[in-house]
Enzyme design. Structure first.
Site, short mmCIF file in Angstrom:
data_model
loop_
_atom_site.label_atom_id
_atom_site.label_comp_id
_atom_site.label_asym_id
_atom_site.label_seq_id
_atom_site.Cartn_x
_atom_site.Cartn_y
_atom_site.Cartn_z
N ASP A 1 2.85 82.89 -24.81
CA ASP A 1 2.08 81.98 -25.44
C ASP A 1 1.02 81.38 -24.83
O ASP A 1 0.76 79.88 -24.96
CB ASP A 1 3.13 80.81 -25.64
CG ASP A 1 4.11 80.37 -24.80
OD1 ASP A 1 3.68 80.61 -23.69
OD2 ASP A 1 5.31 80.01 -24.72
N GLU B 1 7.38 89.09 -26.92
CA GLU B 1 7.84 87.89 -26.88
C GLU B 1 7.49 87.01 -28.28
O GLU B 1 7.40 85.65 -28.20
CB GLU B 1 7.80 87.06 -25.59
CG GLU B 1 8.76 85.96 -25.25
CD GLU B 1 8.79 85.22 -24.08
OE1 GLU B 1 9.48 85.40 -23.15
OE2 GLU B 1 7.57 84.69 -23.82
N GLU C 1 1.22 75.82 -25.82
CA GLU C 1 1.81 77.15 -26.30
C GLU C 1 2.41 77.17 -27.43
O GLU C 1 2.26 78.11 -27.89
CB GLU C 1 2.82 77.19 -25.11
CG GLU C 1 2.40 77.36 -23.81
CD GLU C 1 2.19 76.37 -22.86
OE1 GLU C 1 2.00 76.10 -21.61
OE2 GLU C 1 2.07 75.23 -23.55
N HIS D 1 5.73 71.94 -14.42
CA HIS D 1 4.19 72.26 -14.60
C HIS D 1 3.81 71.98 -15.87
O HIS D 1 2.64 72.06 -16.06
CB HIS D 1 4.20 73.71 -13.98
CG HIS D 1 4.36 74.66 -15.17
ND1 HIS D 1 5.75 75.02 -15.43
CD2 HIS D 1 3.91 75.41 -16.21
CE1 HIS D 1 5.91 75.80 -16.29
NE2 HIS D 1 4.66 76.27 -16.82
N ARG E 1 2.06 70.62 -19.07
CA ARG E 1 0.94 70.04 -19.38
C ARG E 1 1.59 68.81 -20.06
O ARG E 1 0.82 67.62 -19.77
CB ARG E 1 -0.04 70.60 -20.27
CG ARG E 1 -0.99 71.66 -19.44
CD ARG E 1 -1.87 72.52 -20.77
NE ARG E 1 -2.75 73.36 -20.07
CZ ARG E 1 -3.87 73.32 -19.43
NH1 ARG E 1 -4.37 72.15 -19.21
NH2 ARG E 1 -4.55 74.35 -18.82
N HIS F 1 3.53 73.99 -8.12
CA HIS F 1 2.47 74.75 -8.88
C HIS F 1 1.25 74.54 -8.19
O HIS F 1 0.84 73.64 -7.48
CB HIS F 1 2.58 74.36 -10.21
CG HIS F 1 1.77 75.14 -11.31
ND1 HIS F 1 0.61 74.98 -11.67
CD2 HIS F 1 2.56 76.13 -11.94
CE1 HIS F 1 0.34 75.89 -12.55
NE2 HIS F 1 1.53 76.54 -13.01
#
Length: 371
Positions: free
Chosen positions: A94, A116, A130, A202, A204, A234
């Site tokens: 994604d 996936e 995503e 991590h 967003r 990260h």
């Protein structure tokens, strides 16, 4: 059969590696198209699996926005796709690179297979971007390689024909079990008198306030005398800074740079508790039977919660801390490994699906969609 795999991030490389390996073992040509946007982490993953990119777009730019990245991926892939015309273009997951790669394939009239496919949180803002990326890929893909029956049902509800969906399992499980069987050594010395808490973050949508709350909760949790906490940071400074600042002076906490996959799996295999906002880590921990607290408001992996090892706790400081104490205060139990995401034989099923489902679009000339 000629396959081409778009790889932009370390998780994409890890999850596509078993497919690449299976395809090449079967005598198929399988090219790796690297965006080069996460240079160090991506190269680390490719080298760890003895892979080299066929094409490297070199798109790593400091502070690069999502739109600039997407434009660079499409512009960079187009000439190669038009010239080479693979039978299938594989995108995984994604990411923005996967979405842009799928769009480039669609424009070049190359059939797209989505590894996936079908994961959904049903909230465009979580995870961001995503959820939107995979929904776009879902409209462009000719073959949807769903990891679970839940993912298949999501696609059917969106109008995807059942004949275009294969439930294959998740290739990340193939990679995980292969590496775990090697019993790699952890990258830090672990205290046998303490319980390992592994923390990754991590996302967003969690950056700023959400990660600050998580960091404060982890600092309080690290004060337990029975806890040893390891935090691989990260590379994105917006994700790393809150944890680094809050945990820097905690004696029981080890802050690490991003780890190679074998080192991370070594930690995961030894963890008593994982606290994460990563979708992939949810799958990996459930497969190994390690308890997980998901620091997100929504999850696109409900199968992990159904497996009984995973709890969605949000990003509130009090909720995170209370849930962590409950897990650590409970009597230790043997791991409860789950096959919810795969059985380690998922890549051969994907290869079989690709071999048996060649859509007619693969034989159409690129000129058919060009002015």
């Amino acid at each position: 059969m000629h396959l081409a795999c778009v790889v932009g991030t370390r998780p994409e490389a890890i999850k596509l590696f078993p497919v690449i390996q299976a395809a090449r073992a079967a005598g198929h040509r399988c090219d790796i198209l690297s965006t080069g946007q996460h240079r160090e982490m991506l190269d680390q993953a490719l080298e760890g699996f003895a892979l080299r990119a066929t094409l490297d777009l070199g798109l790593m730019r400091p502070g690069q926005g999502l739109s600039a990245l997407a434009a660079g991926v499409m512009a960079g892939l187009d000439p190669w796709l038009v010239a080479e015309r693979p039978d299938w273009l594989l995108v995984q997951g994604d990411t923005t690179s996967a979405m842009a790669g799928a769009l480039a394939g669609f424009h070049a009239r190359i059939p797209v297979a989505h590894v996936e496919g079908g994961l959904r949180s049903h909230d465009l803002d979580a995870p961001f971007p995503e959820e939107a990326n995979r929904a776009v890929i879902g409209r462009l893909a000719r073959l949807h390689l769903a990891p679970t029956e839940t993912a298949r049902q999501n696609l059917l509800r969106e109008g995807v024909p059942g004949g275009a969906i294969r439930v294959t399992g998740n290739t990340g499980v193939d990679a995980l079990l292969a590496v775990a069987s090697e019993a790699p050594d952890p990258p830090v010395t672990l205290d046998p008198a303490r319980r390992l808490v592994l923390v990754t973050a991590h996302r967003r949508e969690s950056q700023a306030a959400g990660l600050q709350r998580l960091a404060r909760a982890m600092a309080r949790l690290a004060s337990r005398p029975d806890v040893q906490m390891v935090v691989p940071l990260h590379r994105n400074p917006l994700a790393a800074k809150p944890l680094a600042e809050a945990l820097a002076d905690c004696r029981s906490v080890t802050l690490l740079p991003p780890q190679n996959y074998r080192a991370f799996v070594a930690l995961l295999c030894r963890a008593a508790l994982v606290i994460t906002d990563s979708g992939g880590v949810q799958e990996e921990a459930a497969t190994l039977g390690v308890p997980v607290l998901v620091a997100r408001e929504e999850t696109d992996r409900p199968e992990a919660m159904d497996a009984g090892t995973t709890l969605l706790v949000g990003t509130g400081e009090a909720g995170l801390l209370a849930a962590a104490h409950r897990v650590l205060d409970a009597p230790p139990k043997p791991p409860r490994p789950s096959l919810a995401f795969g059985d380690g034989r998922d890549a051969p099923r994907i290869l079989a699906a690709l071999e048996s489902a060649r859509p007619v679009e693969a034989r159409l000339p690129a000129m058919a969609v060009r002015p």
